[in-house]
Design an enzyme around this catalytic site. Sequence first.
Site, PDB file in Angstrom:
ATOM      1  N   THR A  65       0.887  -1.095   0.109  1.00 23.79           N
ATOM      2  CA  THR A  65      -0.038   0.009   0.010  1.00 23.79           C
ATOM      3  C   THR A  65       1.032   1.332  -0.022  1.00 23.79           C
ATOM      4  OG1 THR A  65      -1.903   1.154   0.963  1.00 23.79           O
ATOM      5  CG2 THR A  65      -0.323  -0.062   2.460  1.00 23.79           C
ATOM      6  N   GLU A  66       0.666   2.181  -0.940  1.00 19.58           N
ATOM      7  CA  GLU A  66       1.613   3.090  -1.325  1.00 19.58           C
ATOM      8  C   GLU A  66       1.859   4.106  -0.187  1.00 19.58           C
ATOM      9  OE1 GLU A  66      -1.228   2.525  -2.988  1.00 19.58           O
ATOM     10  OE2 GLU A  66      -2.117   4.512  -3.788  1.00 19.58           O
ATOM     11  N   ASN A  67       1.279   4.041   0.874  1.00 20.13           N
ATOM     12  CA  ASN A  67       1.452   5.171   2.104  1.00 20.13           C
ATOM     13  C   ASN A  67       2.578   4.597   2.921  1.00 20.13           C
ATOM     14  OD1 ASN A  67      -1.101   3.244   2.442  1.00 20.13           O
ATOM     15  ND2 ASN A  67      -1.012   4.040   4.585  1.00 20.13           N
TER      16      ASN A  67
END
Lengths: 228, 239
Positions: A65-67
Amino acid sequence: MNRNLLRKKYDTMKSNDKNLGWNVNEMAQKVAMDIPDGAYVNLGIGIPELVAGYIPEGREVIYHTENGLLGMGKVAESQTEDPELVNAGKKYVTAIPGAAYFHHADSFAMIRGGHIDICVLGAYQVSEEGDLANWSTGNPDDIPAVGGAMDLVAGVKTIYVITKHCTKIGSSKIVKQCTYPLTGKNVVSRIYTDLAIMDVIDKKLYVSELAPGVSFEYVQQKTEARLN
Amino acid sequence: MINKIVSSAEDAVSGIFDGATVMIGGFGEAGSPVELIHALIDQGAKNLTIVSNNAGSGHVGLAALIENRQVKKIICSFPRTAISVVFPELYRKGEIELELVPQGTLAERIRAGGAGIPAFYTPTSVHTSLSEEKEQRDFNGKPAVLEYAIQADFSLVKCLKADKYGNLTYNKTARNFGPVMCMAAKTAIVQARQIVEPGVIDPEHVVTPGIFVHRVVEISNPADESKLVAEKIRYHEIK
């Protein structure tokens, strides 16, 4: 869901043209079948998130997840919610044993650097050449927001799109050319809709699977782009 | 003797001047330095350029800073959230400027700013409206867009543990922009849940080395932004 139940569901659907084809869970299941063991996968917000629930047994898939998390687990139960453990949609999630946290520049190095194998995204429109529009409708009253969509399509090796074949008012989302602002050009490899699965090969669309009870002609009729 | 610890959020944000560029960490509420932002509201610096992934929720934190008319421009990737009311209203009225940047490009522009790289080429946003006026060049037959580094006068960041040297660890996905924002600011201001003695953080586990950090303040019970938003609290009601 077992096969008999599924079939029963299809039968109920067939009686109603509006509900013809796969539902979103079945679409997600189709995507999941195409994710190989060992893949590093990024799932977009919304329908793509359903894919995680259908990975066949015996396959291990690591979710990015890119966060800033590799090894994202299931959505958090209310008693284990941690406001500092979220996914890209800002939902409270969990981390699997063996997960890793990292900062944003590293996270997008994973994306842009080609380290993520598959990304599954939603779409406003996909063109027959594999162009994707999924970040803006171009409506001047909307607040423009792009997030990581453009980075994902620029960097992830394989981009799958999962979307309803038509909009709520019945216009085709699979188009000759996107009229909405592009997220990326020639980036989509495969499209999973409620009516069919289509591959983008040499800037042309090829139907590889039809939903039960759906004919090629029917899908073509619902599609602005030319199907092969 | 080096001691970066300051005693209050008020002291931590002192010297932030009108027209400053301020980076604010956080991805939504995860990592948002709510207490430092509220101290900046009390401090009152105006005409700020804010660099942040989002544009705030409800009427607390970054949203409250914007609502207090201290922000001239925001450089951001996703200014729209489920409960963002302040930014959309001002944006539609043309009273706040927005520079929309893809999330990974935003992170890399900040990292570059901290690493002394003035600009870089990236394939992100090629053939889109966000790259229309940007310089492009082909590398190995593939087009890429020139993006410039972002540096800031100050950054406001939230972390888990800090020591007097400014070594930091973070909590889970609250890390997000913290490390790169500390690198890219002349003065990196950090609120830590806990300040510990030097050596307590294993050098192998330091995420942000102290050289990138200038001021640290302990905020042991930081506000839960989503709770404040859900309860419709405004920043001045918190005191």
